[in-house]
Design an enzyme around this catalytic site. Structure first.
Site, PDB file in Angstrom:
ATOM      1  N   TYR A   1      58.848  52.772  42.306  1.00 54.29           N
ATOM      2  CA  TYR A   1      59.911  53.187  41.390  1.00 54.29           C
ATOM      3  C   TYR A   1      60.682  51.938  40.938  1.00 54.29           C
ATOM      4  O   TYR A   1      61.175  51.167  41.749  1.00 54.29           O
ATOM      5  CB  TYR A   1      60.844  54.153  42.132  1.00 54.29           C
ATOM      6  CG  TYR A   1      61.790  54.977  41.286  1.00 54.29           C
ATOM      7  CD1 TYR A   1      62.127  54.625  39.994  1.00 54.29           C
ATOM      8  CD2 TYR A   1      62.375  56.120  41.806  1.00 54.29           C
ATOM      9  CE1 TYR A   1      63.001  55.397  39.231  1.00 54.29           C
ATOM     10  CE2 TYR A   1      63.256  56.904  41.068  1.00 54.29           C
ATOM     11  CZ  TYR A   1      63.558  56.531  39.782  1.00 54.29           C
ATOM     12  OH  TYR A   1      64.439  57.296  39.045  1.00 54.29           O
ATOM     13  N   CYS A   2      60.794  51.739  39.627  1.00 54.09           N
ATOM     14  CA  CYS A   2      61.602  50.669  39.044  1.00 54.09           C
ATOM     15  C   CYS A   2      61.140  49.305  39.573  1.00 54.09           C
ATOM     16  O   CYS A   2      59.968  48.964  39.479  1.00 54.09           O
ATOM     17  CB  CYS A   2      63.078  50.934  39.309  1.00 54.09           C
ATOM     18  SG  CYS A   2      64.217  49.826  38.422  1.00 54.09           S
ATOM     19  N   VAL A   3      62.051  48.517  40.145  1.00 51.91           N
ATOM     20  CA  VAL A   3      61.684  47.176  40.600  1.00 51.91           C
ATOM     21  C   VAL A   3      60.637  47.228  41.703  1.00 51.91           C
ATOM     22  O   VAL A   3      59.815  46.301  41.832  1.00 51.91           O
ATOM     23  CB  VAL A   3      62.936  46.401  41.066  1.00 51.91           C
ATOM     24  CG1 VAL A   3      63.596  47.065  42.253  1.00 51.91           C
ATOM     25  CG2 VAL A   3      62.605  44.965  41.407  1.00 51.91           C
TER      26      VAL A   3
ATOM     27  N   GLY B   1      58.230  49.295  41.634  1.00 53.69           N
ATOM     28  CA  GLY B   1      56.998  49.458  40.870  1.00 53.69           C
ATOM     29  C   GLY B   1      56.497  48.124  40.343  1.00 53.69           C
ATOM     30  O   GLY B   1      55.286  47.845  40.356  1.00 53.69           O
TER      31      GLY B   1
END
Length: 607
Positions: free
Chosen positions: A340-342, A344
């Protein structure tokens, strides 16, 4: 951050008190404007007395701050950095805006000349029609000025293209700040509430303001409404592994059989993991467990001085360690992953590292929630990334970690109307009670970041965009080339995401060597992900055809109602649909399995 700056307004408890004087002035002005023509009403509150009370509360706060160490490290440097940042762009814009300034002066002078002297019929008396008319006029002028100022920056002279959008962002922020709704004497609703509560709303609002200044953070929700493990982050599970950087939670199965390939979720260390486990109705974790998935969750430790030397290599090694831990624990050859997000972004680097080492088969699939690898079009966060600001982070982190409140302030500035000014009006000006809202509670539950890695992340990825250059970055001794990733990938982006814009998320598809599927969900960075099936909200788009750009994808996409979660689960099952019985270590903490502690664990509670 205002905490330390505020203390400088009054070098000693008996010194000049600019805000206190301003509060007294506004109370006196309110007294004059609210008084009926000729004499004050016996029923009207004693505004002067309320002003004195507010002034006293503020001076007591300043005295308290002067007598104790400051609680927010580096706040003076943060204020200086933000001041320099704002001045840099505003001074650059000044040369291009003289016609706007000159043309705007007359209507402002006219309005205040007619309504600002406190004589006549009282102007705001009863917060009636005169106040509403003035407010409408002010809003019209504000809108007119905003349009003219933004139009004047379409082609600013002497500003490099790389600075142009930063200038527009700074001016949009300034324009939003100057909205008449954000000031007590130009917001009729504030005046009406002050009258209705006989001034208690102003006192309550000042209490809220001082409380937030003490904690160095804007409050969005009732701080006492939620307890981790009691009414938030309550999906049953156990912490089964722990390192100085993270805890690994395994959730208890809810079905008699489960998919043989387990799932590991890597949440961003910028926030707490429980955005994916807010409550039973919204929890992605609980939903996935109920669908027969064995779910593991990484809970990152909020940084302290012990993590001062942590860099990106450590996070990549932590992801690989978690993958190997789950493989060994459940005796499986591979795992599914979500980043998720960073996290990812880091998962993409992890996959590239494993591919280069010939170990790609440890990961059966990878899912990306609103993640970026190509930062060329990374959205408004890029406005906070330049050499001065990266250098300032070091000054803000004398012990090697960045206080999460600074990052929270930066994210709030990306949506100031929704996350700053609406709460300033409700909390401070209107004196309203805080709502009990789990998402806002999570949003305010900040985490600290290792400063060394955070600076490198901003410099190497956001500023220099090196992750997409083959072998430009080396992690744990292994060069990174995203083109080597052959792991099947599911890429989710949010249509209204302002942190990881969909155009930026789409670019991940341009670097993968293996099969991928792209899905464009409704809403943004959070609601686009946390969208359970039951409410049937937002919808999503898919496209089974060929598309080389996001525009082509959208043009040929099929619209689907409701949550995309079932679509993802269907894709996950196509990777491997084998099921096994939920026995043995599939039930964490059972017979013969020594768990460390119950979920959600200690790390998520560390501040």
């Amino acid at each position: 951050p205002v905490e330390r700056g505020a203390s400088r307004m009054d070098d000693s408890p008996d010194g000049p008190d600019l805000l206190g004087q301003a509060l007294k002035f506004q109370a006196d002005a309110l007294q004059a404007m609210l008084a009926p023509s000729g004499s004050a009403s016996r029923e009207a509150p004693d505004w002067a007395a309320i002003g004195v009370k507010l002034q006293g509360m503020w001076r007591d706060f300043l005295r308290e701050q002067a007598e104790k160490p400051h609680s927010l490290p580096g706040a003076d440097e943060w204020l200086a950095s933000m001041s320099e940042w704002s001045q840099q762009f505003l001074s650059a814009a000044a040369g291009g805006l003289p016609p706007v300034r000159e043309g705007a002066a007359a209507p402002w002078q006219g309005i205040f000349g007619q309504n600002g002297d406190g004589d006549g019929d009282g102007g705001f008396a009863g917060a009636g029609q005169d106040a509403q008319s003035l407010h409408a006029m002010l809003r019209q002028i504000h809108r007119m000025l905003a349009e003219q100022i933004m139009a004047a920056t379409d082609s600013p002279a002497g500003i490099a293209p790389s600075r142009h959008e930063q200038l527009r962002f700074a001016l949009r922020t300034l324009i939003g700040t100057l909205n008449p709704d954000n000031f007590p004497l130009t917001n009729p609703q504030v005046i009406e509430r002050a009258i209705a509560t006989r001034g208690e709303s102003l006192v309550k609002g000042m209490t809220h303001l001082i409380t937030d200044l003490r904690r160095g953070q804007l409050t969005h929700t009732d701080a006492d409404a939620f307890r981790l493990g009691e009414n938030i982050a309550v999906t049953p599970g156990k912490v089964v592994h722990e390192t100085p950087l993270y805890q690994l939670i395994q959730y208890s199965p809810a079905t008699s059989s489960v998919l043989a390939v387990p799932l590991i979720i890597f949440p961003p260390w910028i926030n707490r993991f429980y955005i994916l486990d807010l409550n039973p109705a919204k929890s992605f974790v609980r939903w996935a467990v109920e669908q027969g998935v064995t779910v593991f969750m990484v809970s990152w430790k909020s940084a302290d001085a012990s993590l001062a030397e942590v860099i990106w290599d450590d996070y990549v090694r932590a992801q690989i360690d978690a993958i190997d831990m789950v493989r060994a624990r459940l005796k499986v050859p591979a795992v599914h992953t979500i980043g998720y997000c960073v996290a990812g972004t880091t998962l993409a680097a992890t996959l590239a590292v494993l591919a280069r080492r010939g170990e790609a088969d440890r990961v059966k699939s990878a899912t990306f929630f609103t993640a970026q690898v190509d930062f060329e079009e990374a959205g408004d966060l890029k406005h906070f990334i330049d050499d001065r600001q990266i250098e300032a982070i070091g000054r803000l982190a004398p012990e090697g970690y960045l206080d999460g409140r600074y990052l929270a302030a930066a994210f709030n500035l990306l949506r100031p109307d929704d996350l700053i000014w609406s709460y300033v009006v409700r909390n401070y000006l209107m004196g309203e009670d805080y709502p009990a809202f789990d998402l806002l509670h999570w949003n305010g539950d900040v985490t600290n970041l290792p400063a060394k890695w955070h600076c490198a992340y901003l410099r190497d990825l956001y500023r220099d965009n090196r992750l997409v250059e083959p072998d430009s970055l080396i992690v744990d001794g292994t060069p990174i080339d995203l083109h080597r990733i052959v792991t099947p990938c599911y890429i989710q982006a949010g249509r209204e995401d302002h942190i990881a814009p969909p155009r930026s998320g789409w670019k991940l598809t341009r670097y993968l060597a293996g099969p991928w599927i792209f899905l464009l969900a409704g809403s943004g960075h959070i609601a686009g992900v946390v969208n359970p099936p039951a409410p049937k909200k937002y919808g999503y788009r898919t496209n089974a055809g060929q598309a080389d750009t996001l525009e082509q994808f959208v043009a040929g996409a099929d619209e689907h109602p409701g949550s995309w979660w079932p679509h993802w689960l269907g894709w996950l099952r196509t990777q491997d649909s084998t099921e096994v019985r939920a026995t043995g270590k599939r039930k964490p903490g059972g017979r013969g399995d020594k768990a460390i502690e119950d979920a959600p664990g200690r790390y998520v509670k560390m501040r």
